[in-house]
Design a protein around this motif. Structure first.
Motif, PDB file in Angstrom:
ATOM      1  N   ASP A 133      76.535  18.733  83.691  1.00  0.00           N
ATOM      2  CA  ASP A 133      76.776  18.821  85.125  1.00  0.00           C
ATOM      3  C   ASP A 133      78.235  19.210  85.295  1.00  0.00           C
ATOM      4  OD1 ASP A 133      74.247  18.056  86.132  1.00  0.00           O
ATOM      5  OD2 ASP A 133      74.675  15.967  85.643  1.00  0.00           O
ATOM      6  N   LEU A 134      78.490  20.220  86.102  1.00  0.00           N
ATOM      7  CA  LEU A 134      79.844  20.724  86.309  1.00  0.00           C
ATOM      8  C   LEU A 134      80.360  20.246  87.653  1.00  0.00           C
ATOM      9  CD1 LEU A 134      79.170  24.415  85.194  1.00  0.00           C
ATOM     10  CD2 LEU A 134      79.656  22.412  83.761  1.00  0.00           C
ATOM     11  N   SER A 135      81.613  19.766  87.663  1.00  0.00           N
ATOM     12  CA  SER A 135      82.162  19.251  88.916  1.00  0.00           C
ATOM     13  C   SER A 135      83.674  19.449  88.946  1.00  0.00           C
ATOM     14  CB  SER A 135      81.827  17.774  89.078  1.00  0.00           C
ATOM     15  OG  SER A 135      82.460  16.991  88.067  1.00  0.00           O
ATOM     16  N   LYS A 136      84.258  19.243  90.135  1.00  0.00           N
ATOM     17  CA  LYS A 136      85.706  19.299  90.281  1.00  0.00           C
ATOM     18  C   LYS A 136      86.365  18.186  89.467  1.00  0.00           C
ATOM     19  CE  LYS A 136      85.713  20.967  95.101  1.00  0.00           C
ATOM     20  NZ  LYS A 136      86.212  20.646  96.477  1.00  0.00           N
ATOM     21  N   ALA A 137      87.589  18.441  89.024  1.00  0.00           N
ATOM     22  CA  ALA A 137      88.349  17.390  88.354  1.00  0.00           C
ATOM     23  C   ALA A 137      88.839  16.361  89.376  1.00  0.00           C
ATOM     24  CB  ALA A 137      89.528  17.990  87.592  1.00  0.00           C
ATOM     25  N   ASP A 161      90.462  19.058  95.221  1.00  0.00           N
ATOM     26  CA  ASP A 161      90.854  20.371  94.715  1.00  0.00           C
ATOM     27  C   ASP A 161      90.283  21.469  95.606  1.00  0.00           C
ATOM     28  OD1 ASP A 161      92.218  19.212  92.668  1.00  0.00           O
ATOM     29  OD2 ASP A 161      90.754  19.687  91.098  1.00  0.00           O
ATOM     30  N   GLU A 162      91.122  22.424  95.987  1.00  0.00           N
ATOM     31  CA  GLU A 162      90.691  23.479  96.899  1.00  0.00           C
ATOM     32  C   GLU A 162      89.930  24.599  96.189  1.00  0.00           C
ATOM     33  OE1 GLU A 162      93.898  24.904  99.245  1.00  0.00           O
ATOM     34  OE2 GLU A 162      94.368  22.945 100.119  1.00  0.00           O
ATOM     35  N   LEU A 163      90.247  24.851  94.939  1.00  0.00           N
ATOM     36  CA  LEU A 163      89.593  25.885  94.144  1.00  0.00           C
ATOM     37  C   LEU A 163      89.644  27.253  94.823  1.00  0.00           C
ATOM     38  CD1 LEU A 163      86.409  23.911  93.024  1.00  0.00           C
ATOM     39  CD2 LEU A 163      88.529  24.231  91.758  1.00  0.00           C
ATOM     40  N   PHE A 208      92.397  26.449  87.164  1.00  0.00           N
ATOM     41  CA  PHE A 208      91.728  25.332  87.829  1.00  0.00           C
ATOM     42  C   PHE A 208      91.222  24.363  86.766  1.00  0.00           C
ATOM     43  CE2 PHE A 208      88.410  28.391  86.907  1.00  0.00           C
ATOM     44  CZ  PHE A 208      87.302  27.630  86.550  1.00  0.00           C
ATOM     45  N   GLN A 209      90.994  23.133  87.192  1.00  0.00           N
ATOM     46  CA  GLN A 209      90.477  22.108  86.288  1.00  0.00           C
ATOM     47  C   GLN A 209      89.060  21.751  86.713  1.00  0.00           C
ATOM     48  OE1 GLN A 209      93.491  19.000  86.663  1.00  0.00           O
ATOM     49  NE2 GLN A 209      94.353  19.615  84.694  1.00  0.00           N
TER      50      GLN A 209
END
Length: 270
Positions: free
Chosen positions: A236-240, A244-246, A262-263
């Motif tokens: 599962d991929l998610s923000k660190a 975070d605005e990305l 980005f992290q």
């Protein structure tokens, strides 16, 4: 474009680029020599063997220089562009978790969790294919394609392009053309679907266009699919960080447009 500037700029990276390229060239030539020594015309193992099989034919138009340049193109162009495209796919997956979920649901339905993906799975993964192509379209990692040369005078829309003129196709202008794409600045994988089936779009030009389309197109498409599917199958991929605005405006690094640093988190699926 202007070689003289290389010598005037004390911080130029061109000498290092040339040195690195020479090392790659030496490596490729050593591999060609190794394969030539072990070549068996009755046992064609790979691309190099195919070349060696044609090399001695009287009507052959290929040369060792052609072989070397082809391998160098595949190696140099393929590694950077594919890795940058995968960076963009990861960015868009964590920025659009609903799209990530739809991709994963389709992957688990078609492939499951117990086997690795294979190339022929693409026919049963229309939403996944649509997502990859939408990332390639909206990110356009090579906004300007490699230069081409006009072989003769030609007139386009009232403008004359003279013979031997250098032409840089603007792929970004095609991918963001509102006459070809509805709301071109919006990330929408569904634009590549029709009746839940993946469809190729005429304006899609991630690998350039025409008879000189990217030599590594099929290889890159296979790599992108297999790696992308394998990642979503397992993580599962998610923000660190939740806030975070990305940003999705890229930065140019050579000929490729890369996402800003980005992290993200890779969370193993249970």
């Amino acid at each position: 474009m202007i070689p003289l500037l290389t010598y005037l700029n004390p911080f130029s990276k061109v000498p290092k680029i040339i040195k690195n390229r020479m090392e790659i060239q030496d490596y490729i030539r050593s591999r060609i020599d190794d394969e030539r020594r072990s070549f068996d015309p009755n046992n064609v193992r790979h691309f190099l063997d195919l070349y060696l099989q044609q090399e001695g034919k009287s009507n052959s138009k290929i040369s060792e220089n052609h072989l070397f340049l082809t391998i160098a193109d595949l190696y140099l162009a393929g590694t950077d562009t594919t890795s940058v495209t995968l960076q963009w796919t990861m960015l868009y997956m964590i920025k659009y978790p609903d799209v990530q979920k739809k991709c994963r649901d389709q992957i688990l339905e078609v492939i499951g969790e117990d086997r690795d993906p294979v190339g022929k799975d693409k026919d049963n993964l229309p939403y996944v294919m649509a997502t990859i192509q939408e990332v390639q379209r909206i990110a356009t990692i090579a906004p300007l394609a490699v230069p081409h040369l006009a072989v003769e005078d030609i007139e386009i829309d009232g403008m004359t392009i003279p013979k031997n003129a250098i032409i840089f196709p603007s792929l970004m202008s095609v991918h963001r053309d509102p006459t070809l794409w509805e709301e071109p600045d919006v990330f929408r994988p569904e634009r590549f679907l029709q009746n839940d089936k993946f469809v190729k779009k005429k304006g899609f030009s991630a690998f350039s266009m025409g008879p000189r389309i990217c030599l590594g197109k099929q290889l890159a498409e296979s790599e992108l699919l297999l790696i992308f599917v394998s990642i979503l199958q397992r993580f599962d991929l998610s923000k660190a960080e939740e806030n975070d605005e990305l940003p999705i405006d890229g930065i140019m690094n050579g000929i490729t447009q890369q996402p800003k640093n980005f992290q993200m988190c890779f969370l193993p699926r249970q």
